[in-house]
Design a protein around this motif. Sequence first.
Motif, PDB file in Angstrom:
ATOM      1  N   TYR A 221      41.344  42.574  25.701  1.00  0.00           N
ATOM      2  CA  TYR A 221      41.379  42.353  27.150  1.00  0.00           C
ATOM      3  C   TYR A 221      39.922  41.777  27.246  1.00  0.00           C
ATOM      4  CZ  TYR A 221      44.871  45.891  27.980  1.00  0.00           C
ATOM      5  OH  TYR A 221      45.991  46.415  27.917  1.00  0.00           O
TER       6      TYR A 221
ATOM      7  N   TRP B  15      37.036  41.845  30.317  1.00  0.00           N
ATOM      8  CA  TRP B  15      36.873  42.533  31.524  1.00  0.00           C
ATOM      9  C   TRP B  15      35.644  41.875  32.321  1.00  0.00           C
ATOM     10  CZ3 TRP B  15      40.401  46.253  32.699  1.00  0.00           C
ATOM     11  CH2 TRP B  15      40.989  46.925  31.597  1.00  0.00           C
ATOM     12  N   SER B  16      35.868  42.067  33.581  1.00  0.00           N
ATOM     13  CA  SER B  16      34.960  41.211  34.447  1.00  0.00           C
ATOM     14  C   SER B  16      34.974  41.980  35.955  1.00  0.00           C
ATOM     15  CB  SER B  16      35.125  39.925  34.608  1.00  0.00           C
ATOM     16  OG  SER B  16      36.356  39.629  35.369  1.00  0.00           O
TER      17      SER B  16
ATOM     18  N   ILE C   5      33.321  44.443  37.159  1.00  0.00           N
ATOM     19  CA  ILE C   5      33.464  46.061  36.989  1.00  0.00           C
ATOM     20  C   ILE C   5      32.638  46.620  38.245  1.00  0.00           C
ATOM     21  CG2 ILE C   5      33.063  48.001  35.651  1.00  0.00           C
ATOM     22  CD1 ILE C   5      33.766  46.293  33.280  1.00  0.00           C
TER      23      ILE C   5
ATOM     24  N   LEU D  97      40.617  50.128  29.926  1.00  0.00           N
ATOM     25  CA  LEU D  97      39.306  50.185  30.544  1.00  0.00           C
ATOM     26  C   LEU D  97      38.395  51.269  30.013  1.00  0.00           C
ATOM     27  CD1 LEU D  97      37.511  49.026  32.872  1.00  0.00           C
ATOM     28  CD2 LEU D  97      38.907  50.264  34.293  1.00  0.00           C
TER      29      LEU D  97
ATOM     30  N   HIS E  23      36.607  50.464  26.883  1.00  0.00           N
ATOM     31  CA  HIS E  23      35.606  49.418  27.355  1.00  0.00           C
ATOM     32  C   HIS E  23      34.315  50.032  27.793  1.00  0.00           C
ATOM     33  CE1 HIS E  23      33.810  45.704  28.305  1.00  0.00           C
ATOM     34  NE2 HIS E  23      33.637  45.940  29.650  1.00  0.00           N
TER      35      HIS E  23
ATOM     36  N   ALA F 173      38.257  46.920  38.334  1.00  0.00           N
ATOM     37  CA  ALA F 173      37.803  45.866  37.292  1.00  0.00           C
ATOM     38  C   ALA F 173      38.991  44.819  37.207  1.00  0.00           C
ATOM     39  CB  ALA F 173      37.517  46.522  36.027  1.00  0.00           C
TER      40      ALA F 173
ATOM     41  N   PHE G 236      40.864  42.056  34.762  1.00  0.00           N
ATOM     42  CA  PHE G 236      40.991  42.049  33.401  1.00  0.00           C
ATOM     43  C   PHE G 236      41.754  40.335  33.218  1.00  0.00           C
ATOM     44  CE2 PHE G 236      44.820  44.253  34.728  1.00  0.00           C
ATOM     45  CZ  PHE G 236      45.617  43.557  33.708  1.00  0.00           C
TER      46      PHE G 236
END
Length: 194
Positions: free
Chosen positions: A35, A37-38, A40, A92, A95, A138, A140
């Motif tokens: 993954y 992630w961005s 968030i 998530l 993370h 979030a 992904f």
Amino acid sequence: MAVVVLGVGSAGCGVTAGESRLSADAATICAHGTYAWSGIRHVERLTGLPDRITYADGGYQGVIEPVSGTVYRPTVTHPPKGVGAARVIKALGTHLKTDNPLAGPSETAGHEKTDFFNEIAGPRQPYYAWDAVDLIEADFTYTCGLNQPVHGHVHTWDTYAGAFLPCSEPSEGAPAKVAAVKLCPAESPAVTGA
């Protein structure tokens, strides 16, 4: 002769129609990808307030009622095939390194009614209370094998929030402020912030 050459070319691939279909299926189900992630975002949302807090039998009591018809449910848009929403939410949480697991697809928040009773020593004074939930959103990108990356979005929460505080203490955060304005005297530190 041209027909023979085409036949040799097809045979040289060594893939039958059945094998080709299995290969395509394997490419669409890939459960151990990575993954990225961005975007968030964390936001606290008020979910419950008491109409009043009363003092009786040596303690403060009340009933926290839902503040609106909004019921929060964890969701995952475009979960990767073979992974599912619960595993995306768990990824998530890993993370974010959360202390507790994030809320899963079967959980809800915002519709509960809660009775409370607090025995507190000392002089009687006004109190305020509230319930809230710490929402997390979030975006992904999931990459696995030779598949095209899957882009999706997660909406869940970390923890339930809320408190029971004296109006002599300033409120922190939007939900606490709403509770203070509703339940505390207008000149109290909980309302003025001083």
